[in-house]
Design a protein around this motif. Structure first.
Motif, PDB file in Angstrom:
ATOM      1  N   ILE A  64       0.749  -1.244   0.041  1.00  0.00           N
ATOM      2  CA  ILE A  64       0.220  -0.017   0.004  1.00  0.00           C
ATOM      3  C   ILE A  64       0.861   1.255   0.081  1.00  0.00           C
ATOM      4  CG2 ILE A  64      -1.560   1.281   1.209  1.00  0.00           C
ATOM      5  CD1 ILE A  64      -2.970  -1.040   2.187  1.00  0.00           C
ATOM      6  N   VAL A  65       1.946   1.241   0.722  1.00  0.00           N
ATOM      7  CA  VAL A  65       2.895   2.469   0.858  1.00  0.00           C
ATOM      8  C   VAL A  65       3.395   2.542  -0.640  1.00  0.00           C
ATOM      9  CG1 VAL A  65       5.121   2.981   1.808  1.00  0.00           C
ATOM     10  CG2 VAL A  65       3.624   2.159   3.223  1.00  0.00           C
ATOM     11  N   ASN A  66       3.764   1.467  -1.267  1.00  0.00           N
ATOM     12  CA  ASN A  66       4.314   1.651  -2.595  1.00  0.00           C
ATOM     13  C   ASN A  66       3.370   2.115  -3.584  1.00  0.00           C
ATOM     14  OD1 ASN A  66       6.724   0.399  -1.818  1.00  0.00           O
ATOM     15  ND2 ASN A  66       6.358  -1.632  -2.378  1.00  0.00           N
ATOM     16  N   LYS A  67       2.193   1.578  -3.581  1.00  0.00           N
ATOM     17  CA  LYS A  67       1.154   2.278  -4.416  1.00  0.00           C
ATOM     18  C   LYS A  67       0.816   3.765  -4.095  1.00  0.00           C
ATOM     19  CE  LYS A  67      -3.396   0.707  -6.278  1.00  0.00           C
ATOM     20  NZ  LYS A  67      -4.618  -0.029  -6.136  1.00  0.00           N
ATOM     21  N   LEU A  68       0.761   4.105  -2.931  1.00  0.00           N
ATOM     22  CA  LEU A  68       0.448   5.586  -2.496  1.00  0.00           C
ATOM     23  C   LEU A  68       1.714   6.381  -3.136  1.00  0.00           C
ATOM     24  CD1 LEU A  68      -0.889   5.370   1.061  1.00  0.00           C
ATOM     25  CD2 LEU A  68      -2.008   6.348  -0.647  1.00  0.00           C
ATOM     26  N   HIS A  69       2.937   5.887  -2.856  1.00  0.00           N
ATOM     27  CA  HIS A  69       4.091   6.579  -3.297  1.00  0.00           C
ATOM     28  C   HIS A  69       3.938   6.942  -4.764  1.00  0.00           C
ATOM     29  CE1 HIS A  69       8.233   7.015  -4.651  1.00  0.00           C
ATOM     30  NE2 HIS A  69       8.586   7.821  -3.570  1.00  0.00           N
ATOM     31  N   ALA A  70       3.556   6.022  -5.467  1.00  0.00           N
ATOM     32  CA  ALA A  70       3.900   5.810  -7.054  1.00  0.00           C
ATOM     33  C   ALA A  70       2.633   6.921  -7.493  1.00  0.00           C
ATOM     34  CB  ALA A  70       3.370   4.423  -7.692  1.00  0.00           C
ATOM     35  N   ALA A  71       1.330   6.826  -6.862  1.00  0.00           N
ATOM     36  CA  ALA A  71       0.405   7.776  -7.072  1.00  0.00           C
ATOM     37  C   ALA A  71       0.813   9.118  -7.163  1.00  0.00           C
ATOM     38  CB  ALA A  71      -0.969   7.568  -6.583  1.00  0.00           C
ATOM     39  N   LEU A  72       1.630   9.339  -5.612  1.00  0.00           N
ATOM     40  CA  LEU A  72       1.750  10.706  -5.498  1.00  0.00           C
ATOM     41  C   LEU A  72       3.049  11.176  -6.361  1.00  0.00           C
ATOM     42  CD1 LEU A  72       1.700  13.036  -3.217  1.00  0.00           C
ATOM     43  CD2 LEU A  72       3.612  11.612  -1.884  1.00  0.00           C
ATOM     44  N   VAL A  73       3.987  10.270  -6.485  1.00  0.00           N
ATOM     45  CA  VAL A  73       5.050  10.971  -7.430  1.00  0.00           C
ATOM     46  C   VAL A  73       4.540  11.223  -8.981  1.00  0.00           C
ATOM     47  CG1 VAL A  73       7.216  10.310  -8.616  1.00  0.00           C
ATOM     48  CG2 VAL A  73       6.871   9.697  -6.335  1.00  0.00           C
ATOM     49  N   LYS A  74       3.686  10.461  -9.239  1.00  0.00           N
ATOM     50  CA  LYS A  74       3.070  10.919 -10.596  1.00  0.00           C
ATOM     51  C   LYS A  74       2.483  11.948 -10.517  1.00  0.00           C
ATOM     52  CE  LYS A  74      -0.205   8.856 -14.022  1.00  0.00           C
ATOM     53  NZ  LYS A  74      -1.269   7.746 -14.344  1.00  0.00           N
ATOM     54  N   GLY A  75       1.706  12.247  -9.579  1.00  0.00           N
ATOM     55  CA  GLY A  75       0.926  13.657  -9.487  1.00  0.00           C
ATOM     56  C   GLY A  75       1.954  14.903  -9.361  1.00  0.00           C
TER      57      GLY A  75
END
Length: 335
Positions: A276-287
């Motif tokens: 979940i951390v990885n998924k959140l991080h990926a979405a955040l960086v993309k944004g």
């Protein structure tokens, strides 16, 4: 054929290893499945300062993007008080399932550790960092009714009238407060600090000329500068801001070596499953790399920034050391 003791021990070890591997794989499957399904309900983003301030402005921009990217709404929850500690404590105690995010600042995760005798949370142990999201200069602004329009005039007036000029901040020990304390030290002037519960009420009193100046985060002050309701004296960074290219730095304006910058970052509660951390991080960086977000941040006078959780953790450690010295020198403290 009769097995020797060595062969029997080796067979037992092999079976134990196979069983352990199977158990680990089985344990990992729910987390993986959970990350694939996540999120299945709205996410709460705790903001430890009042609505309308810089932390809130940036959080709402990021929250809207994450909601669109993840397919669930992100609800902003302003939990105000104690220099951000009340909101941080609430986020630290949240269930570590990825449904509570926290918009941390240089205050909550670097300054407060040395400012407060006891924190109701541990900035390192209670949080999983995702990434810094923005770097923000502070802007020294004054009410137009004040008898100074430049940093040089402010210093001259303050030295002629010690203790008369007061400066607002979003709270004791905030980066806004310490920017003012650093100015006092380096300029050799006597000014009175007036702390508020957040940037928005401080700006309100500045607009009403209840206080004279403020070293505010640029996103919450720049609108009033553009409208002419506040006068920009200088920026606190080493270089001028692209959004206000005609406004000098404090160093340029007469205090060589002066520099103070705020930063903001996103966290989840410690213990949140790694997928979940990885998924959140990926979405955040993309944004944070999206041109629309970069532009929105720039319009607020801030710079979008992204990094790995490991890089963010290392940066936090260095910032904690840096600001501990500033707090000690200024004598700032909160019981």
């Amino acid at each position: 054929m009769t097995q020797t003791p060595f062969i029997r021990r080796r067979s037992a070890l092999i079976r134990s290893f196979a069983l352990a591997s199977a158990l680990m794989a089985t344990a990992w499957l729910p987390q993986t499945a959970q990350a694939q399904d996540y999120p299945t309900k709205p996410i709460t983003l705790v903001v430890p300062f009042s609505a309308g301030g810089t932390t809130d402005i940036l959080a709402r921009i990021i929250g809207q993007y994450l909601g669109e990217e993840l397919g669930q709404s992100v609800v902003i929850d302003n939990k105000v008080g104690a220099g951000g500690n009340i909101g941080a404590q609430a986020a630290a105690r949240a269930k570590p399932d990825g449904y509570t995010l926290f918009m941390g600042t240089v205050g909550t995760h670097a300054i407060n550790a040395s400012l407060y005798k006891k924190l109701p949370f541990d900035p390192v142990k209670d949080f999983q960092p995702l990434s810094r999201v923005a770097l923000v200069p502070n802007l020294l602004v004054a009410n137009p009714q004040q008898p100074f329009k430049t940093v040089a005039e402010l210093i001259e007036y303050t030295k002629a009238n010690p203790g008369v000029v007061n400066f607002a901040s979003s709270g004791n020990g905030s980066s806004i407060h310490l920017s003012g304390e650093l100015f006092k030290q380096m300029a050799g002037v006597d000014m009175q600090h007036i702390p508020y519960r957040g940037s928005a009420p401080a700006i309100a009193d500045l607009l009403g000329n209840q206080v004279a100046i403020m070293f505010d985060n640029m996103p919450s002050a720049i609108t009033h500068v553009r409208s002419g309701k506040l006068i920009p004296l200088a920026v606190t960074t080493a270089e001028r801001s692209p959004e206000l290219p005609d406004v000098p730095t404090i160093a340029e304006a007469g205090i060589p070596g002066y520099e103070a910058t705020s930063w903001f970052g996103l966290y989840v509660t410690a213990g949140t499953p790694e997928p979940i951390v990885n998924k959140l991080h990926a979405a955040l960086v993309k944004g944070l790399q999206d041109p629309k977000i970069v532009k929105k941040f720039a319009e607020q006078g801030s710079v979008a920034y992204s990094e790995t959780p490991q890089e963010f953790a290392a940066f936090m450690a260095s910032e904690t050391t840096k600001w501990a010295q500033v707090v000690k020198t200024s004598g700032a403290s909160v019981d």
